[in-house]
Design a protein around this motif. Structure first.
Motif, mmCIF file in Angstrom:
data_model
loop_
_atom_site.group_PDB
_atom_site.id
_atom_site.type_symbol
_atom_site.label_atom_id
_atom_site.label_comp_id
_atom_site.label_asym_id
_atom_site.label_seq_id
_atom_site.Cartn_x
_atom_site.Cartn_y
_atom_site.Cartn_z
ATOM 1 N N HIS A 19 0.872 -1.166 0.113
ATOM 2 C CA HIS A 19 0.160 -0.212 -0.002
ATOM 3 C C HIS A 19 0.910 1.104 0.006
ATOM 4 O O HIS A 19 0.253 2.228 -0.519
ATOM 5 C CB HIS A 19 -0.948 -0.020 1.245
ATOM 6 C CG HIS A 19 -1.876 -1.351 1.368
ATOM 7 N ND1 HIS A 19 -2.591 -1.638 0.600
ATOM 8 C CD2 HIS A 19 -1.451 -2.129 2.445
ATOM 9 C CE1 HIS A 19 -3.291 -2.885 0.707
ATOM 10 N NE2 HIS A 19 -2.443 -3.215 1.986
ATOM 11 N N LEU A 20 2.157 1.192 0.451
ATOM 12 C CA LEU A 20 2.669 2.496 0.352
ATOM 13 C C LEU A 20 4.166 2.111 0.166
ATOM 14 O O LEU A 20 4.859 0.736 0.408
ATOM 15 C CB LEU A 20 2.878 2.995 2.012
ATOM 16 C CG LEU A 20 1.928 3.757 2.630
ATOM 17 C CD1 LEU A 20 2.061 3.911 4.035
ATOM 18 C CD2 LEU A 20 1.786 4.973 1.850
ATOM 19 N N VAL A 42 -4.765 10.014 4.434
ATOM 20 C CA VAL A 42 -3.494 9.430 4.498
ATOM 21 C C VAL A 42 -2.391 10.378 5.096
ATOM 22 O O VAL A 42 -1.522 10.006 5.934
ATOM 23 C CB VAL A 42 -2.927 8.949 3.359
ATOM 24 C CG1 VAL A 42 -1.732 8.473 2.987
ATOM 25 C CG2 VAL A 42 -3.937 7.726 2.841
ATOM 26 N N GLY A 81 1.988 6.793 -2.085
ATOM 27 C CA GLY A 81 0.764 6.261 -1.833
ATOM 28 C C GLY A 81 0.323 5.214 -2.971
ATOM 29 O O GLY A 81 0.407 5.632 -4.207
ATOM 30 N N LEU A 138 -4.578 1.704 -0.877
ATOM 31 C CA LEU A 138 -4.235 2.380 0.383
ATOM 32 C C LEU A 138 -5.568 2.710 1.072
ATOM 33 O O LEU A 138 -5.957 2.594 2.358
ATOM 34 C CB LEU A 138 -3.423 3.544 0.470
ATOM 35 C CG LEU A 138 -2.761 4.399 1.718
ATOM 36 C CD1 LEU A 138 -2.370 3.227 2.637
ATOM 37 C CD2 LEU A 138 -1.981 5.260 1.367
ATOM 38 N N ILE A 191 -3.265 1.647 8.633
ATOM 39 C CA ILE A 191 -2.311 2.595 8.192
ATOM 40 C C ILE A 191 -1.396 2.931 9.257
ATOM 41 O O ILE A 191 -0.129 3.031 9.052
ATOM 42 C CB ILE A 191 -3.179 3.708 7.662
ATOM 43 C CG1 ILE A 191 -3.939 3.400 6.278
ATOM 44 C CG2 ILE A 191 -2.027 5.028 6.865
ATOM 45 C CD1 ILE A 191 -4.853 4.648 5.697
#
Length: 134
Positions: free
Chosen positions: A33-34, A66, A90, A94, A102
């Motif tokens: 996701h990151l 985020v 990102g 996400l 997160i």
């Protein structure tokens, strides 16, 4: 007691500062996701920048959520991080995560970046290639 502010000096602001991180990435941490890219700086403290593209995260509300969560985590961990410039990128998946997921993910990435790099090459040093027998 350490200052836990996220002041202007803790941010990457200029395109040249982002370019420096992209061109000279020394540390990298990623999840599905990151992605966090980092390069050492001479300032003595870490700085943070974001690349959250509309193409990846469609709604401004989601991009802002985020940013808020990552900034808060950075603010709390900045005194433990080495003197690096960090860029957080990102990915589209996400937005499906909740705030707690997160937070846990970014905290784990900070932990990976804090680990000492024993046995690894020095910052700025490239991998040496074996010489061919030609």
């Amino acid at each position: 007691m350490p200052d836990n502010q996220f002041s202007r000096r803790s941010r990457l602001l200029k395109p040249a500062e982002f370019k420096q991180v992209f061109d000279h990435t020394e540390l990298r941490g990623s999840t599905p996701h990151l992605l966090v890219l980092a390069t050492h700086n001479e300032l003595g403290h870490p700085r943070l920048g974001f690349v959250l593209a509309k193409k990846q995260i469609k709604h401004a509300v989601a991009r802002n959520r985020v940013r808020r969560l990552v900034r808060e985590s950075f603010r709390l961990h900045q005194h433990d991080l080495p003197a690096v410039d960090l860029v957080v990128l990102g990915r589209g998946s996400l937005v499906a995560l909740d705030n707690q997921q997160i937070r846990e993910m970014i905290d784990a990435l900070w932990f990976r970046l804090k680990r000492p790099t024993h046995g690894k090459r020095a910052p700025g040093q490239r991998k040496s290639r074996p010489k061919s027998g030609r």
